[in-house]
Scaffold this active site. Structure first.
Site, PDB file in Angstrom:
ATOM      1  N   GLN A 210      -1.999   2.109  10.040  1.00 48.56           N
ATOM      2  CA  GLN A 210      -0.723   2.219   9.334  1.00 48.56           C
ATOM      3  C   GLN A 210       0.307   3.021  10.132  1.00 48.56           C
ATOM      4  OE1 GLN A 210      -3.754   2.857   7.979  1.00 48.56           O
ATOM      5  NE2 GLN A 210      -3.787   2.461   5.773  1.00 48.56           N
TER       6      GLN A 210
ATOM      7  N   LYS B  16      -4.759   9.741   3.335  1.00 47.43           N
ATOM      8  CA  LYS B  16      -5.444   8.822   4.229  1.00 47.43           C
ATOM      9  C   LYS B  16      -6.486   9.546   5.075  1.00 47.43           C
ATOM     10  CE  LYS B  16      -5.013   5.324   4.229  1.00 47.43           C
ATOM     11  NZ  LYS B  16      -5.835   4.381   3.451  1.00 47.43           N
TER      12      LYS B  16
ATOM     13  N   ARG C  60       0.871  -1.175   0.000  1.00 46.13           N
ATOM     14  CA  ARG C  60       0.000   0.000   0.000  1.00 46.13           C
ATOM     15  C   ARG C  60       0.912   1.231   0.000  1.00 46.13           C
ATOM     16  NH1 ARG C  60       2.494   1.844   3.751  1.00 46.13           N
ATOM     17  NH2 ARG C  60       1.010   3.523   3.844  1.00 46.13           N
ATOM     18  N   GLY C  61       0.277   2.372  -0.219  1.00 46.41           N
ATOM     19  CA  GLY C  61       1.041   3.597  -0.423  1.00 46.41           C
ATOM     20  C   GLY C  61       1.123   3.873  -1.912  1.00 46.41           C
ATOM     21  N   ALA C  62       0.758   5.099  -2.308  1.00 44.34           N
ATOM     22  CA  ALA C  62       0.602   5.405  -3.733  1.00 44.34           C
ATOM     23  C   ALA C  62       1.843   5.082  -4.568  1.00 44.34           C
ATOM     24  CB  ALA C  62       0.196   6.874  -3.903  1.00 44.34           C
TER      25      ALA C  62
ATOM     26  N   ARG D 121      -7.391  -0.413  -7.038  1.00 43.43           N
ATOM     27  CA  ARG D 121      -7.639   0.664  -6.069  1.00 43.43           C
ATOM     28  C   ARG D 121      -7.780   1.976  -6.838  1.00 43.43           C
ATOM     29  NH1 ARG D 121      -4.367   0.790  -0.658  1.00 43.43           N
ATOM     30  NH2 ARG D 121      -6.317   1.827  -0.076  1.00 43.43           N
TER      31      ARG D 121
ATOM     32  N   ASP E  73      -2.020  10.729  -1.962  1.00 46.32           N
ATOM     33  CA  ASP E  73      -2.380   9.690  -2.930  1.00 46.32           C
ATOM     34  C   ASP E  73      -2.809  10.270  -4.273  1.00 46.32           C
ATOM     35  OD1 ASP E  73      -2.645   6.754  -1.577  1.00 46.32           O
ATOM     36  OD2 ASP E  73      -2.872   8.354  -0.108  1.00 46.32           O
TER      37      ASP E  73
END
Length: 329
Positions: A181, A233, A45-47, A79, A222
């Site tokens: 997170q 987030k 995860r994480g752009a 996503r 993001d």
């Protein structure tokens, strides 16, 4: 520094971020479908990390013999909010067409994208030194570290650069419900790096600001619209409102690839909604009535007027117009 993405011998290995910090285990991806599932299920995860992972997913799909459009659509639909996913897929598709289907050339391009992400993160870190002072207490939200990128990190990259420069900083880490997170990943990374940090609940920042314990806020992003409205987030917007009230600067640490100049404002950003059980449960443990209604958007949008500046690989900018002028130069 942790390695969230490992590529070698035609196999992609992703550090499973769902079980950190208790266990370090890699998930092996051999197909485009494996990669799609890993992105959707938040193994990665994480752009920026999602974008790099998708690039390798294209390579794996091509080696399977899949059609480039089929691979593109499979990965794009995992996503919807992080713009780096589409950015990376567009680049890989253009590379495939330019190379006339040469898979080796496409693979080299994916590796180049991976290495460039780390290089740009280091540049973001150095840019961030312009806004860091010795002794700063900095609040961050979610995880914008090595785990959210190919390595080094964006917001946490700034903290790493500050440490490397000999600056004494302290980081307050929001737990970042519901997926934690901050508690699971950011606290883990900062402790691994020896950067002083304190974990706090998501409903504590306002009180810390009132006590003058926060000097600035640095978070990742993001997707950023043409006017500077920023999706990050869930929980970032309320931090921005609190920071504005308390006259505390909020910075977005991000590569230029996170800007989506095709959309005018934050209202145009598609917000992903996730499984209600992420709120009903912590891990496998039910913490709420089993059938209670849940609203679980993964992101919110912070208006540009609440953002002090954007920390990028090309420097710190206080408006998107400044960034466009830099790009056009």
């Amino acid at each position: 520094m942790v390695e969230p993405i490992v590529w070698g011998n035609g196999v992609l290995k992703l550090l499973d971020q769902r079980i950190l910090p208790h266990e370090k285990r890699y998930v092996e991806c051999n197909t485009a479908e494996d990669v799609a599932n890993a992105i959707k299920d938040m193994v990665v995860r994480g752009a920026p990390a999602i974008g790099v992972t998708a690039a390798f997913g294209v390579v794996l799909g091509l080696k399977e013999g899949k059609n480039i459009d089929e691979i593109y659509n499979l990965l794009l639909n995992t996503r919807p909010t992080a713009v780096n996913l589409k950015w990376a897929l567009d680049k890989m598709k253009a590379t495939y067409e330019y190379a006339e289907g040469d898979i080796d050339f496409v693979e080299k391009s994916a590796v180049k994208l991976f290495k460039r992400d780390i290089e740009y993160n280091r540049m973001i870190g150095k840019s961030g030194l312009q806004v860091i002072k010795d002794g700063d207490n900095i609040l961050t939200h979610c995880n914008a570290g090595a785990l959210a990128t190919a390595g080094y990190g964006t917001a946490l990259g700034v903290f790493r650069a500050a440490k490397e420069a000999g600056l004494n900083i302290h980081v307050y880490v929001d737990e970042t419900r519901p997926y934690l997170q901050g508690a699971r990943l950011t606290a883990f990374e900062l402790m691994e790096e020896g950067i002083p940090c304190t974990l706090i609940c998501d409903n504590m920042p306002g009180f810390l600001m009132k006590q003058k314990k926060i000097d600035k806020i640095i978070v990742g992003a993001d997707r950023i619209a043409k006017n500077g409205d920023t999706a990050n987030k869930i929980g970032t917007y309320q931090l921005a409102v609190l920071a504005y009230f308390h006259d505390i600067p909020l910075y977005i640490a991000t590569p230029i690839s996170t800007f989506d100049f095709s959309i005018e404002c934050g209202d145009d950003i598609v917000i992903e909604h996730r499984n209600p059980d992420e709120v009903r449960k912590i891990g496998d443990k039910l913490i709420a009535p089993e059938n209670v209604n849940v609203y679980n958007p993964a992101f919110d949008v912070t208006p540009s007027n609440l953002i002090c500046g954007f920390i990028t690989e090309f420097g710190v900018f206080h408006s998107v117009d400044e960034i466009l002028n830099k790009i056009n130069d």
